[in-house]
Design a protein around this motif. Structure first.
Motif, PDB file in Angstrom:
ATOM      1  N   ALA A  83      -6.601   6.139   8.657  1.00 45.52           N
ATOM      2  CA  ALA A  83      -5.637   5.516   9.569  1.00 45.52           C
ATOM      3  C   ALA A  83      -4.255   6.142   9.433  1.00 45.52           C
ATOM      4  O   ALA A  83      -3.508   6.240  10.408  1.00 45.52           O
ATOM      5  CB  ALA A  83      -5.563   4.014   9.304  1.00 45.52           C
ATOM      6  N   LEU A  84      -3.908   6.576   8.216  1.00 41.50           N
ATOM      7  CA  LEU A  84      -2.575   7.135   7.984  1.00 41.50           C
ATOM      8  C   LEU A  84      -2.540   8.657   8.075  1.00 41.50           C
ATOM      9  O   LEU A  84      -1.476   9.258   7.924  1.00 41.50           O
ATOM     10  CB  LEU A  84      -2.040   6.693   6.617  1.00 41.50           C
ATOM     11  CG  LEU A  84      -1.201   5.404   6.662  1.00 41.50           C
ATOM     12  CD1 LEU A  84      -2.070   4.208   7.008  1.00 41.50           C
ATOM     13  CD2 LEU A  84      -0.485   5.171   5.359  1.00 41.50           C
ATOM     14  N   LEU A 128      -4.031  -4.372   5.904  1.00 40.79           N
ATOM     15  CA  LEU A 128      -4.083  -3.027   5.328  1.00 40.79           C
ATOM     16  C   LEU A 128      -4.604  -3.065   3.892  1.00 40.79           C
ATOM     17  O   LEU A 128      -5.341  -2.175   3.464  1.00 40.79           O
ATOM     18  CB  LEU A 128      -2.687  -2.397   5.353  1.00 40.79           C
ATOM     19  CG  LEU A 128      -2.142  -1.990   6.716  1.00 40.79           C
ATOM     20  CD1 LEU A 128      -0.713  -1.504   6.597  1.00 40.79           C
ATOM     21  CD2 LEU A 128      -3.030  -0.919   7.354  1.00 40.79           C
ATOM     22  N   ARG A 129      -4.221  -4.105   3.140  1.00 43.16           N
ATOM     23  CA  ARG A 129      -4.691  -4.234   1.760  1.00 43.16           C
ATOM     24  C   ARG A 129      -6.198  -4.406   1.698  1.00 43.16           C
ATOM     25  O   ARG A 129      -6.848  -3.964   0.740  1.00 43.16           O
ATOM     26  CB  ARG A 129      -3.990  -5.447   1.119  1.00 43.16           C
ATOM     27  CG  ARG A 129      -4.299  -5.711  -0.344  1.00 43.16           C
ATOM     28  CD  ARG A 129      -3.673  -4.687  -1.256  1.00 43.16           C
ATOM     29  NE  ARG A 129      -4.527  -3.547  -1.508  1.00 43.16           N
ATOM     30  CZ  ARG A 129      -4.183  -2.446  -2.161  1.00 43.16           C
ATOM     31  NH1 ARG A 129      -2.951  -2.326  -2.622  1.00 43.16           N
ATOM     32  NH2 ARG A 129      -5.026  -1.475  -2.353  1.00 43.16           N
ATOM     33  N   PHE A 133      -8.315   3.332   5.215  1.00 43.10           N
ATOM     34  CA  PHE A 133      -6.853   3.357   5.122  1.00 43.10           C
ATOM     35  C   PHE A 133      -6.338   4.792   5.181  1.00 43.10           C
ATOM     36  O   PHE A 133      -5.399   5.105   5.909  1.00 43.10           O
ATOM     37  CB  PHE A 133      -6.400   2.676   3.830  1.00 43.10           C
ATOM     38  CG  PHE A 133      -4.917   2.725   3.599  1.00 43.10           C
ATOM     39  CD1 PHE A 133      -4.064   1.878   4.296  1.00 43.10           C
ATOM     40  CD2 PHE A 133      -4.366   3.621   2.693  1.00 43.10           C
ATOM     41  CE1 PHE A 133      -2.697   1.914   4.083  1.00 43.10           C
ATOM     42  CE2 PHE A 133      -2.999   3.665   2.473  1.00 43.10           C
ATOM     43  CZ  PHE A 133      -2.167   2.815   3.173  1.00 43.10           C
ATOM     44  N   LEU A 157      -8.355  -3.101   3.822  1.00 44.07           N
ATOM     45  CA  LEU A 157      -9.092  -1.927   4.305  1.00 44.07           C
ATOM     46  C   LEU A 157      -9.657  -1.125   3.138  1.00 44.07           C
ATOM     47  O   LEU A 157      -8.966  -0.900   2.133  1.00 44.07           O
ATOM     48  CB  LEU A 157      -8.172  -1.018   5.114  1.00 44.07           C
ATOM     49  CG  LEU A 157      -7.852  -1.403   6.562  1.00 44.07           C
ATOM     50  CD1 LEU A 157      -6.922  -0.358   7.165  1.00 44.07           C
ATOM     51  CD2 LEU A 157      -9.114  -1.534   7.399  1.00 44.07           C
ATOM     52  N   ARG A 194       0.853  -1.187   0.000  1.00 42.69           N
ATOM     53  CA  ARG A 194       0.000   0.000   0.000  1.00 42.69           C
ATOM     54  C   ARG A 194       0.886   1.233   0.000  1.00 42.69           C
ATOM     55  O   ARG A 194       1.958   1.247   0.608  1.00 42.69           O
ATOM     56  CB  ARG A 194      -0.954   0.030   1.194  1.00 42.69           C
ATOM     57  CG  ARG A 194      -1.977  -1.085   1.196  1.00 42.69           C
ATOM     58  CD  ARG A 194      -3.350  -0.664   1.654  1.00 42.69           C
ATOM     59  NE  ARG A 194      -4.037   0.242   0.743  1.00 42.69           N
ATOM     60  CZ  ARG A 194      -5.369   0.405   0.750  1.00 42.69           C
ATOM     61  NH1 ARG A 194      -6.138  -0.280   1.587  1.00 42.69           N
ATOM     62  NH2 ARG A 194      -5.946   1.252  -0.070  1.00 42.69           N
TER      63      ARG A 194
END
Length: 275
Positions: free
Chosen positions: A261-262, A250-251, A258, A253, A160
């Motif tokens: 979250a970041l 994560l992939r 995603f 999400l 990601r």
């Protein structure tokens, strides 16, 4: 003349018959740790770096004999340079049993900055074109022999895209796809193509990161696990496995989750930026 057929081989002949590993990026980090692990396992080594004299001094300090290890100078970002190193290896040591394209760079980028487009071009030149050039000189000969292993070092960052890490993430995603394509092309020839995805490994490339690095592991520990996975012939593997689980989650999400979250996550330092 005395019959020596029943005598055990001399240490020198054993070394000459040992398998050969060709490793780029061997001056530090993952590449150097892999070189140490393969030397420990009794392999002969062909090590490729830009500053060959420095690595030769390091090899001498380790007490590695020249018949076990040769160092070649090349800039992996320049295809003809790494191809010349490969040809020198073929002439001096023969056709490798294993080629590990470990050379890589990781620099943060901001697409709004013109200079960072050059950073992206350089990242792809090393991480992607350099890998293909590393494999290039050996593929035809390995196919003719019917054996050989090509290993591309990717990263969990391939799975990601991370903020400020566009060049690196894109290049490593390219490594995964490239190795997958090459694996299909060489299927049935006896030449294997393996893809290694390190998580966070304690090297100079990661020590300046400004964000948490879960499951951080030492380079020697990584090299030992990679050695065992390569020997087992696994076509795709993440080290450590816990990072593989995190990456898969994560992939899965949705993009909105995603991105949230970041949000606010520290960015990779750009070239010349204080880490």
């Amino acid at each position: 003349m005395a019959d020596t057929s029943s005598l055990p081989p001399s240490p020198r002949s054993e070394r000459a018959n040992a398998p050969l590993a060709f490793i780029t990026g061997a001056s530090s980090g993952i590449g150097q740790a892999l070189a140490c692990r393969y030397h420990q396992a009794g392999w002969r080594l062909a090590l490729v770096v830009r500053r060959a004299d420095e690595l030769r001094a390091w090899v001498q300090a380790q007490g590695w004999p020249t018949e076990r290890c040769q160092v070649y100078s090349a800039d992996v970002a320049v295809p003809d340079s790494v191809i010349a190193a490969a040809h020198a290896c073929l002439a001096q040591q023969g056709l490798p049993d294993l080629v590990i394209a470990s050379a890589g760079i990781s620099i943060g980028m901001d697409t709004a900055e013109r200079g960072d487009l050059d950073v992206m071009a350089r990242t792809f030149a090393v991480n992607n074109v350099g890998m293909a050039a590393t494999f290039h000189a050996f593929i035809r000969l390995m196919r003719e022999r019917g054996s050989g292993t090509l290993v591309g070092i990717a990263s969990v960052a391939a799975i990601r895209g991370l903020p400020g890490h566009g060049a690196y993430c894109a290049s490593k995603a390219g490594v995964v796809s490239y190795c997958e394509s090459l694996r299909g092309e060489l299927r049935g020839t006896g030449v294997r193509v393996l893809t290694v995805l390190p998580g966070f490994i304690d090297t100079a490339l990661t020590r300046g990161n400004r964000y948490p690095m879960p499951f951080l592991m030492s380079a020697p520990d990584f090299a030992d696990r990679a050695f065992r996975a390569i020997q087992a012939g696994r076509s795709y593997f993440v080290i450590p496995w816990q990072m593989g689980v995190v990456a898969k989650l994560l992939r899965m999400l949705p993009n909105s989750w995603f991105d949230r979250a970041l949000q606010g996550r520290g960015r990779k330092a750009r070239e010349g930026e204080h880490r």
